[in-house]
Design an enzyme around this catalytic site. Structure first.
Site, mmCIF file in Angstrom:
data_model
loop_
_atom_site.group_PDB
_atom_site.id
_atom_site.type_symbol
_atom_site.label_atom_id
_atom_site.label_comp_id
_atom_site.label_asym_id
_atom_site.label_seq_id
_atom_site.Cartn_x
_atom_site.Cartn_y
_atom_site.Cartn_z
ATOM 1 N N ASP A 1 -36.762 6.761 -34.925
ATOM 2 C CA ASP A 1 -36.817 7.908 -35.843
ATOM 3 C C ASP A 1 -35.467 8.547 -36.182
ATOM 4 O OD1 ASP A 1 -39.311 7.394 -34.826
ATOM 5 O OD2 ASP A 1 -39.623 9.391 -34.009
ATOM 6 N N GLN B 1 -33.086 8.159 -32.804
ATOM 7 C CA GLN B 1 -33.653 7.667 -31.549
ATOM 8 C C GLN B 1 -33.021 6.321 -31.256
ATOM 9 O OE1 GLN B 1 -36.717 8.972 -29.469
ATOM 10 N NE2 GLN B 1 -35.205 10.482 -30.112
ATOM 11 N N TYR C 1 -36.690 12.436 -26.710
ATOM 12 C CA TYR C 1 -37.495 12.034 -27.858
ATOM 13 C C TYR C 1 -37.150 12.851 -29.111
ATOM 14 C CZ TYR C 1 -40.556 8.561 -25.622
ATOM 15 O OH TYR C 1 -41.065 7.429 -25.051
ATOM 16 N N SER C 2 -37.891 12.595 -30.178
ATOM 17 C CA SER C 2 -37.500 13.112 -31.491
ATOM 18 C C SER C 2 -37.479 14.628 -31.588
ATOM 19 C CB SER C 2 -38.436 12.553 -32.561
ATOM 20 O OG SER C 2 -38.106 11.211 -32.777
ATOM 21 N N ARG D 1 -45.125 16.525 -29.132
ATOM 22 C CA ARG D 1 -43.694 16.196 -29.296
ATOM 23 C C ARG D 1 -43.204 16.325 -30.737
ATOM 24 N NH1 ARG D 1 -46.176 11.407 -27.526
ATOM 25 N NH2 ARG D 1 -46.720 9.985 -29.213
HETATM 26 C C1 FRU Z 1 -42.256 8.132 -33.433
HETATM 27 C C2 FRU Z 1 -42.075 8.453 -31.956
HETATM 28 C C3 FRU Z 1 -42.046 9.950 -31.712
HETATM 29 C C4 FRU Z 1 -41.287 10.049 -30.425
HETATM 30 C C5 FRU Z 1 -40.261 8.956 -30.592
HETATM 31 C C6 FRU Z 1 -39.876 8.269 -29.326
HETATM 32 O O1 FRU Z 1 -41.784 6.860 -33.751
HETATM 33 O O2 FRU Z 1 -43.091 7.854 -31.190
HETATM 34 O O3 FRU Z 1 -43.310 10.564 -31.664
HETATM 35 O O4 FRU Z 1 -40.691 11.293 -30.253
HETATM 36 O O5 FRU Z 1 -40.824 8.018 -31.485
HETATM 37 O O6 FRU Z 1 -38.830 7.375 -29.562
#
Ligand code: FRU
Length: 482
Positions: free
Chosen positions: A43, A59, A102-103, A161
């Site tokens: 992401d 990410q 994470y995001s 999240r």
């Molecule tokens: C979406 C996701 C988010 C998460 C991230 C982890 O692709 O699954 O929900 O924060 O990627 O890398």
């Protein structure tokens, strides 16, 4: 910075060094899209224009071409075209993010940059915990984790999240992608007056909130903003079943247009509309820049689905970002167009005015290769089928009879199966197509629809041909992009 943080960063840089020449030797490396220097990118995160500079975080798993304990990688640009890669912004070094930073998103306040992200934690029994974490930065390049500012509110599972934060009147708001305890997808809203203390206001949208029936088991990466007098909620739902032409990919990304009621924490909205009709597009994020434009990056990829089959993994990298796009709302519909600045990449222009396409396949000098943009404008409505063949690998077909546009490609899983994605188009007026070494983005009718996909053609296949079932007058323009 803790020792753990230093170790993780060192290990990541080491990974970049070790595989640099292998990664760079891949002919599928893209010419004008953002990619990870090694490993897996997913992401877009923390997209913001801060002190005149666009920052885009992403990410990143530097260690594998698989998902894992994510870092935040960091790119900046002054023009959305030329990008510089920076030191790692965030490493998963703390108890509250040990299984991944994470995001999340960025906001500017009193001259500082603030990042919000989800700390992903798994215990020895693989039970998940999630924390929303605040980070401060004085300069946009060095980051100070302030710790957990939001614990899991009641009523949700730990699938909570991807905080997106914005300011409105006297408050800051945070929208979070969530799963409620009945295992349905939700968008949760929180409010704060200082960015540190957050109050959960409730689920503003999701199954059984308002009139929506079941709509997936989890909503990832929500984003809520005003544009052209409308309010738009973008999200990436998981768990929708295919329905005719719709929801063909493992997960979707799309939007609702509606009206946000901040008093009652409710978003009343219309139908969900997919933002992209192609094969690989997910988890987009927007920001508003100093020209008042609503800009978007999406992940030119999808989680889980056949990731191990992308040929780039032999070269130790996988996935990319889409081109930066500008959003507009017209007549209740979201439009996406590549940002104006991308015209800077245009070289070697060719123009063919009033060409008549017919049932013979025609190629045009200057419209071929690996990295180019072309624009096809119809001087009249096509009455027969339109077919554009690209590099013997991807085909755009328009059927005026079925009022349907199709993108087909050769599957990268077996190199032979033809896969298709469709979308309804009652009248085809123009197509703007961006080809990069291993990607395609098609903007239909001034951005009313978009198809995004990876393609992996052979090296010597560079030709593009056009034909129409009935003679049709068109204008064709093309540029090499670099
Ligand atoms: C979406 C996701 C988010 C998460 C991230 C982890 O692709 O699954 O929900 O924060 O990627 O890398």
């Amino acid at each position: 910075m803790s020792d753990r943080d230093k170790q993780l960063r060192e290990a990541a840089y080491q990974e970049v060094e070790t595989h640099k020449s292998l990664v760079e030797s891949d002919r599928f490396r893209l010419g004008y899209h953002l990619m990870p220097p090694v490993g897996l990118l997913n992401d877009p995160n923390g997209f913001i224009q801060y002190k005149g500079v666009y920052h885009l975080f992403y990410q990143w798993n530097p260690f594998k071409t698989e998902h894992g304990a994510k870092f935040w990688g960091h790119y900046t640009s002054r023009d959305l075209v030329n990008w510089e890669h920076h030191e790692i912004a965030l490493a998963p070094s703390d108890w509250f993010d040990k299984n991944g930073c994470y995001s999340g998103s960025a906001i500017e306040h009193n001259g500082k940059m603030y990042l919000f992200y989800t700390g992903n934690v798994k215990d020895e029994h693989n039970n998940r915990e999630s924390y929303q974490v605040l980070v401060e930065s004085e300069d946009g390049f060095t980051f100070d984790k302030k710790g957990v500012v939001v614990e899991l509110p009641e009523g949700y599972t730990a699938h909570f999240r991807d905080p997106k934060v914005w300011k409105r009147d006297d408050y800051f708001y945070m929208i979070v992608g969530a799963q409620s305890e009945d295992l349905t997808g939700k968008a949760a809203l929180l409010r704060s007056s200082d960015l540190y203390k957050w109050e959960h206001l409730g689920a503003i949208a999701g199954a059984h909130v308002g009139s929506l029936e079941d709509f997936g088991y989890m909503w990832e990466c929500p984003d809520l903003f005003e544009l052209d007098g409308e309010e738009v909620l973008i999200l990436s739902p998981q768990g929708l079943e295919p329905e005719g032409m719709l929801y063909q990919n493992i997960y979707q990304a799309g939007y609702f247009i509606g009206k946000m009621d901040y008093e009652n924490a409710r978003f009343d909205h219309g139908e969900f509309v997919e933002m992209d009709r192609g094969f690989e597009f997910y988890a987009p994020q927007t920001t508003e820049d100093d020209q008042g434009r609503r800009l978007l990056f999406g992940w030119l990829g999808l989680p889980e689905e056949r990731e191990e089959d992308h040929p780039t993994i032999e070269y130790k990298w996988i996935h990319a970002m889409t081109l930066p796009r500008e959003l507009r709302v017209k007549d209740g519909k979201l439009y996406q167009l590549p940002v104006e600045e991308l015209k800077k990449l245009r070289h070697a222009e060719v123009i063919y005015q009033n060409v008549v396409l017919n049932e013979e396949e025609q190629a045009f000098a200057g419209i071929d290769g690996e990295r180019l943009e072309y624009e096809l404008t119809f001087n009249e409505n096509p009455s027969g089928e339109v077919t554009i063949q690209m590099r013997n690998h991807a085909t755009i077909t328009y059927s005026p009879e079925k009022e349907r546009l199709t993108l087909s490609r050769i599957s990268f899983v077996d190199g032979k199966t033809i896969e298709e994605r469709h979308c309804e188009i009652s009248e085809l007026k123009n197509l703007r197509v961006f080809l990069d070494s291993s990607s395609i983005e098609i903007f239909v009718n001034d951005g009313a629809e978009v198809f995004t996909a990876r393609i992996y053609p052979d090296e010597n296949e560079k030709n593009i041909t056009f034909k129409t079932g009935q003679p049709t007058s068109v204008q064709l323009q093309a540029w090499m992009l670099y």
